[in-house]
Design a protein around this motif. Sequence first.
Motif, PDB file in Angstrom:
ATOM      1  N   LEU A 172      -4.234  56.185  -3.085  1.00 22.90           N
ATOM      2  CA  LEU A 172      -5.140  55.044  -2.926  1.00 22.90           C
ATOM      3  C   LEU A 172      -6.311  55.147  -3.900  1.00 22.90           C
ATOM      4  O   LEU A 172      -6.715  54.163  -4.521  1.00 22.90           O
ATOM      5  CB  LEU A 172      -5.649  54.974  -1.488  1.00 22.90           C
ATOM      6  CG  LEU A 172      -4.613  54.607  -0.419  1.00 22.90           C
ATOM      7  CD1 LEU A 172      -5.175  54.866   0.975  1.00 22.90           C
ATOM      8  CD2 LEU A 172      -4.180  53.143  -0.552  1.00 22.90           C
ATOM      9  N   LYS A 173      -6.841  56.338  -4.042  1.00 20.46           N
ATOM     10  CA  LYS A 173      -7.963  56.563  -4.959  1.00 20.46           C
ATOM     11  C   LYS A 173      -7.533  56.338  -6.406  1.00 20.46           C
ATOM     12  O   LYS A 173      -8.208  55.641  -7.175  1.00 20.46           O
ATOM     13  CB  LYS A 173      -8.504  57.986  -4.770  1.00 20.46           C
ATOM     14  CG  LYS A 173      -9.505  58.431  -5.829  1.00 20.46           C
ATOM     15  CD  LYS A 173     -10.759  57.580  -5.853  1.00 20.46           C
ATOM     16  CE  LYS A 173     -11.743  58.086  -6.899  1.00 20.46           C
ATOM     17  NZ  LYS A 173     -12.920  57.195  -7.022  1.00 20.46           N
ATOM     18  N   ASN A 174      -6.402  56.911  -6.780  1.00 21.07           N
ATOM     19  CA  ASN A 174      -5.967  56.856  -8.179  1.00 21.07           C
ATOM     20  C   ASN A 174      -5.535  55.460  -8.610  1.00 21.07           C
ATOM     21  O   ASN A 174      -5.544  55.145  -9.807  1.00 21.07           O
ATOM     22  CB  ASN A 174      -4.833  57.856  -8.416  1.00 21.07           C
ATOM     23  CG  ASN A 174      -5.290  59.302  -8.289  1.00 21.07           C
ATOM     24  OD1 ASN A 174      -6.469  59.601  -8.475  1.00 21.07           O
ATOM     25  ND2 ASN A 174      -4.373  60.193  -7.956  1.00 21.07           N
ATOM     26  N   THR A 175      -5.136  54.634  -7.652  1.00 16.86           N
ATOM     27  CA  THR A 175      -4.729  53.261  -7.973  1.00 16.86           C
ATOM     28  C   THR A 175      -5.888  52.273  -7.833  1.00 16.86           C
ATOM     29  O   THR A 175      -5.701  51.072  -8.044  1.00 16.86           O
ATOM     30  CB  THR A 175      -3.574  52.812  -7.063  1.00 16.86           C
ATOM     31  OG1 THR A 175      -3.959  52.970  -5.690  1.00 16.86           O
ATOM     32  CG2 THR A 175      -2.309  53.613  -7.345  1.00 16.86           C
ATOM     33  N   ASP A 176      -7.064  52.759  -7.457  1.00 15.09           N
ATOM     34  CA  ASP A 176      -8.238  51.898  -7.245  1.00 15.09           C
ATOM     35  C   ASP A 176      -7.997  50.843  -6.173  1.00 15.09           C
ATOM     36  O   ASP A 176      -8.533  49.732  -6.231  1.00 15.09           O
ATOM     37  CB  ASP A 176      -8.672  51.205  -8.549  1.00 15.09           C
ATOM     38  CG  ASP A 176      -9.227  52.189  -9.567  1.00 15.09           C
ATOM     39  OD1 ASP A 176      -9.925  53.124  -9.142  1.00 15.09           O
ATOM     40  OD2 ASP A 176      -8.951  52.023 -10.766  1.00 15.09           O
ATOM     41  N   THR A 177      -7.176  51.176  -5.185  1.00 18.32           N
ATOM     42  CA  THR A 177      -6.888  50.257  -4.087  1.00 18.32           C
ATOM     43  C   THR A 177      -8.047  50.239  -3.096  1.00 18.32           C
ATOM     44  O   THR A 177      -8.613  51.281  -2.774  1.00 18.32           O
ATOM     45  CB  THR A 177      -5.600  50.681  -3.362  1.00 18.32           C
ATOM     46  OG1 THR A 177      -4.517  50.684  -4.309  1.00 18.32           O
ATOM     47  CG2 THR A 177      -5.270  49.739  -2.216  1.00 18.32           C
ATOM     48  N   TYR A 178      -8.386  49.058  -2.626  1.00 18.67           N
ATOM     49  CA  TYR A 178      -9.409  48.927  -1.599  1.00 18.67           C
ATOM     50  C   TYR A 178      -8.786  49.120  -0.215  1.00 18.67           C
ATOM     51  O   TYR A 178      -7.645  48.719   0.037  1.00 18.67           O
ATOM     52  CB  TYR A 178     -10.056  47.538  -1.648  1.00 18.67           C
ATOM     53  CG  TYR A 178     -10.834  47.263  -2.903  1.00 18.67           C
ATOM     54  CD1 TYR A 178     -12.099  47.808  -3.108  1.00 18.67           C
ATOM     55  CD2 TYR A 178     -10.312  46.444  -3.907  1.00 18.67           C
ATOM     56  CE1 TYR A 178     -12.825  47.549  -4.268  1.00 18.67           C
ATOM     57  CE2 TYR A 178     -11.029  46.180  -5.072  1.00 18.67           C
ATOM     58  CZ  TYR A 178     -12.278  46.734  -5.243  1.00 18.67           C
ATOM     59  OH  TYR A 178     -12.989  46.479  -6.382  1.00 18.67           O
TER      60      TYR A 178
END
Length: 442
Positions: free
Chosen positions: A273-279
């Motif tokens: 989630l962090k690496n994909t910049d997902t909210y």
Amino acid sequence: MLILTNGRVITQDQNNPYIENGAVVIKKEKIVAIGNTEEILKKYPDEEIIDVENKIIMPGIINTHHHIYSAFARGMASKGKAPKDFIEILEGLWWKIDKKLTLEDLKYSAYTTYIDCIKNGVTTVFDHNASPYAVKNSLFTIANVAQKLGLRTCLCYEVSDRDGEEILKDGIDENINFIKEYNNNSQNMIKGMFGLHAAFTLSDESLAMCREKMKGINAGYHVHVAEGKADLEDSLKKYGKRVVERLNEFGILGKKTLAVHCIHVDDNELNILKNTDTYVVHNPESNMGNAVGCQPFLKLFEKGIITGLGTDGYTSDMFESMKVANIIHKHVNQNPSVAWGEVPEAMFKNNRKIAGEYFEGELGILKEGALADVIVVDYDPLTPLTENNINSHILFGMMGRSVVTTIINGKVVMKDRKLIEIDEKEIFKQSRTVAQKLWDRM
């Protein structure tokens, strides 16, 4: 121009967080000045004034996950057995209701929910719709209501396998048609996302179809992620992968995507989630009500994952969600010192970032050049209110129904608790009639 004067101004601007006797100047859809009331009135002597009489002036609230379609469940008698887990709640309540919904139901669900939002100081709403036998034009119906009320909203339809391939394709088309209509024009009040229900109701073939249809489309996904254990168990059993891992392989995650809930996730999934910049969006009241568990909210913040706050249809009062978010993590972690900073950051800073992916201009902040989404809250502090204790006063002193005036995009839509040019009583009267018809069909 319109000037709000004599207010205690909470700006959510770290460079100018609080003005004791402040004023906000609005021209068209923008804030053009903010400062001390006396100085502002000298500069703008002949404009329309709303004297807020020492009440709080603050930015309109953003809700990053709501369910308008669930409105008519309020007060409805349950005819089935008492649910023992989340799947039984879905099967016994929500998947029965959504199949019975008509466009008229959605219209009045939208009217009453959006009015409730306005009266609770919520000026921007991200909604996730489900109406499998009324898919076509469902988002356009809801958007039409938002336009009439003057509320800012971002809509999607939840695509799912559970009602068959034809309805799945209808859901895909509704999302794509709506996004193309609203995300590529100049207006800044209605936008669209691509809705997915959850991984456990979508096959690999369906996810691939959604991904294909989204090529070249200016939007992200809005999807429930690992809300209940059943979502995780289904993913492991059928695909040998955890939920976030599977969604990532299909390109669902990314900068414009909202991964809602994220309760049953492990450390590797958080890294994805962090690496994909997902909210991520946290919905504490709904999670407690559905007994699905508690989101690892503090760990999300430790990882640097931008996590916002929503209501999941449980309420339209974001102040209420803020209060519950503050205490649930203290309770679960058995530590009274946690969540003081993270919760207001989620509500006031991260929701602003999420909204910024879809709406042009700055929302959720009072400063020169920001969009004029502003609320007035009837709160007279019993202790000194300063820039250092703002969040404490909001948390313990304010609630949605303390909001007396709501301004959206520079237009006063509610003043002194009364909506402007909207017959609220007639709408709610019609809503009760429409809701009863739905109940009779259940």
